[in-house]
Design a protein around this motif. Structure first.
Motif, PDB file in Angstrom:
ATOM      1  N   ALA A   1      77.752 141.640 -32.142  1.00  0.00           N
ATOM      2  CA  ALA A   1      78.483 141.407 -33.204  1.00  0.00           C
ATOM      3  C   ALA A   1      79.779 142.123 -33.426  1.00  0.00           C
ATOM      4  O   ALA A   1      80.802 141.576 -34.036  1.00  0.00           O
ATOM      5  CB  ALA A   1      77.406 141.809 -34.369  1.00  0.00           C
ATOM      6  N   SER A   2      79.641 143.483 -32.958  1.00  0.00           N
ATOM      7  CA  SER A   2      81.190 144.122 -32.887  1.00  0.00           C
ATOM      8  C   SER A   2      82.191 143.589 -32.130  1.00  0.00           C
ATOM      9  O   SER A   2      83.098 143.633 -32.685  1.00  0.00           O
ATOM     10  CB  SER A   2      80.637 145.692 -32.293  1.00  0.00           C
ATOM     11  N   TYR A   3      81.800 142.953 -31.020  1.00  0.00           N
ATOM     12  CA  TYR A   3      82.816 142.234 -30.402  1.00  0.00           C
ATOM     13  C   TYR A   3      83.407 141.003 -31.045  1.00  0.00           C
ATOM     14  O   TYR A   3      84.569 140.773 -31.209  1.00  0.00           O
ATOM     15  CB  TYR A   3      82.190 141.753 -29.093  1.00  0.00           C
ATOM     16  N   LEU A   4      82.490 140.219 -31.623  1.00  0.00           N
ATOM     17  CA  LEU A   4      82.741 139.218 -32.497  1.00  0.00           C
ATOM     18  C   LEU A   4      83.805 139.589 -33.592  1.00  0.00           C
ATOM     19  O   LEU A   4      84.647 138.965 -33.871  1.00  0.00           O
ATOM     20  CB  LEU A   4      81.690 138.299 -33.119  1.00  0.00           C
ATOM     21  N   ARG A   5      83.216 140.760 -34.432  1.00  0.00           N
ATOM     22  CA  ARG A   5      84.235 141.236 -35.464  1.00  0.00           C
ATOM     23  C   ARG A   5      85.784 141.521 -35.030  1.00  0.00           C
ATOM     24  O   ARG A   5      86.662 141.384 -35.555  1.00  0.00           O
ATOM     25  CB  ARG A   5      83.629 142.314 -36.088  1.00  0.00           C
ATOM     26  N   SER A   6      85.801 142.165 -33.613  1.00  0.00           N
ATOM     27  CA  SER A   6      86.944 142.610 -33.301  1.00  0.00           C
ATOM     28  C   SER A   6      87.912 141.276 -33.056  1.00  0.00           C
ATOM     29  O   SER A   6      89.045 141.345 -32.719  1.00  0.00           O
ATOM     30  CB  SER A   6      86.871 143.312 -31.935  1.00  0.00           C
ATOM     31  N   LYS A   7      87.395 140.052 -32.830  1.00  0.00           N
ATOM     32  CA  LYS A   7      87.924 138.904 -32.737  1.00  0.00           C
ATOM     33  C   LYS A   7      88.128 138.039 -33.903  1.00  0.00           C
ATOM     34  O   LYS A   7      88.668 136.992 -33.909  1.00  0.00           O
ATOM     35  CB  LYS A   7      87.319 138.043 -31.704  1.00  0.00           C
ATOM     36  N   GLY A   8      88.031 138.756 -34.990  1.00  0.00           N
ATOM     37  CA  GLY A   8      88.200 138.238 -36.434  1.00  0.00           C
ATOM     38  C   GLY A   8      87.272 137.668 -36.832  1.00  0.00           C
ATOM     39  O   GLY A   8      87.387 136.727 -38.123  1.00  0.00           O
ATOM     40  N   ALA A   9      85.855 137.596 -36.684  1.00  0.00           N
ATOM     41  CA  ALA A   9      84.494 136.840 -37.163  1.00  0.00           C
ATOM     42  C   ALA A   9      84.909 137.252 -38.693  1.00  0.00           C
ATOM     43  O   ALA A   9      84.753 138.535 -38.998  1.00  0.00           O
ATOM     44  CB  ALA A   9      83.333 137.400 -36.552  1.00  0.00           C
ATOM     45  N   ASP A  10      84.688 136.381 -39.592  1.00  0.00           N
ATOM     46  CA  ASP A  10      84.783 136.364 -41.013  1.00  0.00           C
ATOM     47  C   ASP A  10      83.290 136.520 -41.601  1.00  0.00           C
ATOM     48  O   ASP A  10      82.789 135.275 -41.587  1.00  0.00           O
ATOM     49  CB  ASP A  10      85.713 135.227 -41.740  1.00  0.00           C
ATOM     50  N   THR A  11      82.834 137.656 -42.253  1.00  0.00           N
ATOM     51  CA  THR A  11      81.515 137.809 -42.494  1.00  0.00           C
ATOM     52  C   THR A  11      81.318 137.131 -43.926  1.00  0.00           C
ATOM     53  O   THR A  11      80.414 136.551 -44.262  1.00  0.00           O
ATOM     54  CB  THR A  11      81.158 139.256 -42.864  1.00  0.00           C
ATOM     55  N   ILE A  12      82.529 136.984 -44.742  1.00  0.00           N
ATOM     56  CA  ILE A  12      82.401 135.968 -45.991  1.00  0.00           C
ATOM     57  C   ILE A  12      82.158 134.757 -45.579  1.00  0.00           C
ATOM     58  O   ILE A  12      81.453 134.200 -46.351  1.00  0.00           O
ATOM     59  CB  ILE A  12      83.591 136.375 -46.758  1.00  0.00           C
TER      60      ILE A  12
END
Length: 655
Positions: free
Chosen positions: A513-524
């Motif tokens: 999940a951290s890796y995906l967030r670093s690639k711009g994954a939008d939780t909203i």
């Protein structure tokens, strides 16, 4: 032979006598005395012939009489004294005649006039079904019954001794088991020699005591592996105890706080030792593929029985396997002309997110990729994702219908199946049969049904989701620059399968999940995908209000008879039930849109719903499983579910 010769002499003498009478009559004209002497001699010869014939006739009659008496005597002996039961039955299942042997076997002075219902009821079904040959048990003895329906006649051959020998042979057939200590290397690699020696001593003592108590020859062949030899009688006893050694070691590791468990693969059913060894290794691979802490018994006919597997598999600490799989998959993609990605029927966000991740990997390796999707079999969340893909990028064009894929040149295509490994559950099984090169990426425990001869299998039951596994594979791909939508789709898959990181999450889940967030994954955006409509909420509520508790912590809800739900909504209802107080496991039963009965099962981890669903022909994960039943009513499905739950709590799981 003497009788035959006498008859032949008389038959030859008669024509000669006639000729001699004629010749003697002619001779009388020349010499009366010679003619008279010849006639006297001829008469004497005929008298002797008649006397011989009479003696022969008498001898023959005596011989036939003696032979007839002996044959009759032998027939009576065979009928009355031979150890074969004979029964003559009338149309009312009454015994009209029985030989003394079967009367004595049934402890009756006479059976004549008695009903089969009173003395040998198992024979009645043979008569009613007109079975020519069958085996029955009467007074603890086994008989092979031959039934002559036209004569209403039964022959009963006592096969008790043969059955005892066959049973003894079966009980003494050899069995090979391979015992594997799960996570032994991970647990002991950071220990010093003293601590490692203590663990080895405790585990070895436990296994040796278990082996001695059950008459098993046990040999340690490596630090984490044992080989056991025993017979089928011992195996039957171990099965009746549900392989209690699993629980014994689990209790031991609870006291020592070491997550050490056993996996056992058993080979049985063939006399050849090499074949037994192959079956044992195959069974062990299957047990490990399902997460370990269980016994797999693979039979020669392909059937498999499982015991244990009630604990959640421990997360592995090494990323070596992920890196190796990532590089191997990249090579397979590069060697192919195109890549086809396919998930399960009615795909959820995890399956779609994994498909998008694999398409990205194919793109990084310079190959075109397509994801199989039937737009009529998707839920609202996937529909929102596709609408977002249409607005943001050209990703939507790479989602194609199965028929479009079948019309392509697939001679050198690579099929990658995600979030399932069962051919019967993929969106279109025709693609599995048409494409030779298949790869499996899945986080569910392996079941008996499996794609034949896949090139590469990446199954990790400890993982939270297939999207997590695909994310790890992407991390080892150079130039894998995920777009915001691609990263968001993968994150949505993880969020859905972990229920917002509350179930089946490990350190690697958060790493992904951290890796995906670093690639711009939008939780909203993830939350936007997962929003539900009012109609869906109300329909789900109608199921939930019909919930009943079957056992402590077990909630079962059954949808209304008149309403059909899609599988996604049934699963959502099970998820909602699991969030309620005092619910450890939830089961939702409802009619589906395809006229089958769907059951979705969810658990917090104490109850392995996968084993319960497998007992009904389904499968899944320890905390997330489902099954579809055909040709049954809702009430019948509920009864079968309760029976499977009862079997589970009794301690065994069989397939």
């Amino acid at each position: 032979m003497p009788i035959y010769k006498k008859k032949t002499m008389r038959a030859l003498l008669l024509p000669y006598s006639i000729v001699m009478f004629i010749l003697l009559g002619i001779t009388a004209f020349f010499n009366v005395f010679i003619s008279a002497a010849g006639i006297v001699l001829l008469v004497l010869l005929n008298l002797l012939a008649l006397k011989g014939e009479e003696e022969t006739r008498q001898e023959t009659e005596q011989y036939i009489a003696r032979l007839s008496y002996r044959v009759k005597k032998v027939g009576e002996e065979a009928l009355l004294e031979m150890p074969i039961g004979i029964l003559l039955i009338n149309d009312h299942y009454e015994i009209e005649w029985a030989n003394p042997y079967i009367s004595s076997q049934l402890n009756e002075a006479t059976l004549i006039g008695k009903s089969l219902y009173d003395v040998a009821e198992p024979l009645i079904s043979i008569i009613k079904q007109e079975i020519e040959k069958d085996t029955v048990t009467l007074l603890d003895r086994k008989y092979e019954v031959v039934y002559k329906k036209h004569e209403k006649l039964m022959y009963l051959f006592d096969k008790t001794e043969q059955a005892i020998i066959e049973k003894k042979y079966k009980e003494e057939r050899p069995v090979i088991a391979i015992i594997y200590l799960d996570n032994y290397d991970e647990i002991t690699k950071a220990m010093d020699d003293l601590a490692r020696g203590n663990i080895n001593s405790v585990v070895t003592s436990l296994l040796n005591r278990w082996a001695n108590e059950n008459g098993i020859y046990l040999k340690r062949v490596s630090s984490d592996r044992f080989v056991a030899f025993f017979n089928e009688k011992t195996l039957e006893r171990l099965e009746s105890e549900k392989f209690s050694i699993l629980d014994d070691l689990r209790e031991l590791q609870s006291e020592s706080k070491m997550p050490l468990t056993l996996s056992i693969g058993v080979g049985v059913g063939v006399p050849s030792l090499p074949e037994l060894g192959t079956l044992a290794q195959s069974s062990l691979d299957l047990a490990l593929g399902r997460g370990g802490d269980q016994v797999a018994i693979k039979l020669p006919n392909g059937k498999v029985k499982f015991y244990g597997g009630k604990t959640n598999p421990v997360e592995k600490r090494t990323r070596v396997r992920a890196r190796v799989i990532s590089h191997a998959l990249a090579e397979l993609i590069q060697e192919s002309d195109k890549v086809i990605v396919m998930g399960h029927k009615y795909p959820d966000m995890d399956a779609i997110g994994a498909c998008i991740g694999i398409m990205k990997m194919a793109s990084v390796n310079g190959k075109e990729a397509y994801a199989i999707l039937d737009r009529e079999q998707i839920d609202s969340g996937v529909q929102k994702l596709l609408e977002e893909a249409k607005r943001r990028s050209g990703m939507l064009e790479r989602f194609i219908h199965p028929d479009d894929a079948l019309n392509m040149d697939l001679s050198n295509a690579l099929l990658i199946i995600v979030d399932t490994h069962k051919p019967s559950l993929v969106i279109d099984e025709r693609l599995v049969k048409k494409i030779d090169n298949v790869v499996i990426i899945d986080h569910h425990r392996r079941s008996e049904e499996f794609v034949k001869n896949p090139l590469l299998v990446y199954m990790e039951p400890y993982a939270s989701s297939t999207s997590e596994l695909v994310t790890e594979l992407l991390e080892y791909q150079p130039r894998a620059n995920l777009s915001i939508l691609e990263a968001t789709a993968l994150l949505a898959g993880i969020v859905v399968d972990t229920k917002c990181f509350s179930l089946r999450t490990g350190s690697r889940t958060f790493d992904a999940a951290s890796y995906l967030r670093s690639k711009g994954a939008d939780t909203i955006l993830v939350q936007q995908f997962l929003k539900q409509s009012w109609d869906t909420y109300i329909m789900r509520s109608k199921i939930i209000e019909r919930t009943e508790f079957y056992k402590e912590g077990i909630a079962i809800a059954m949808g209304p008879e008149s309403i059909r739900y899609n599988q996604i909504l049934i699963a959502q209802a099970a998820d909602t039930l699991l969030s309620m107080e005092n619910v450890e496991a939830s089961f939702v039963i409802s009619k589906r849109e395809d006229d089958t009965i769907g059951i979705s099962a969810r658990s917090l981890g104490k109850v392995n719903v996968q084993l319960i669903m497998e007992a009904l022909g389904g499968g899944g994960h320890l905390t997330n499983a489902a099954v579809q039943l055909k040709d049954v009513s809702l009430e019948e499905a509920e009864e079968r579910l309760k029976e499977a739950i009862n079997i589970y709590f009794e301690g065994g799981s069989k397939e």
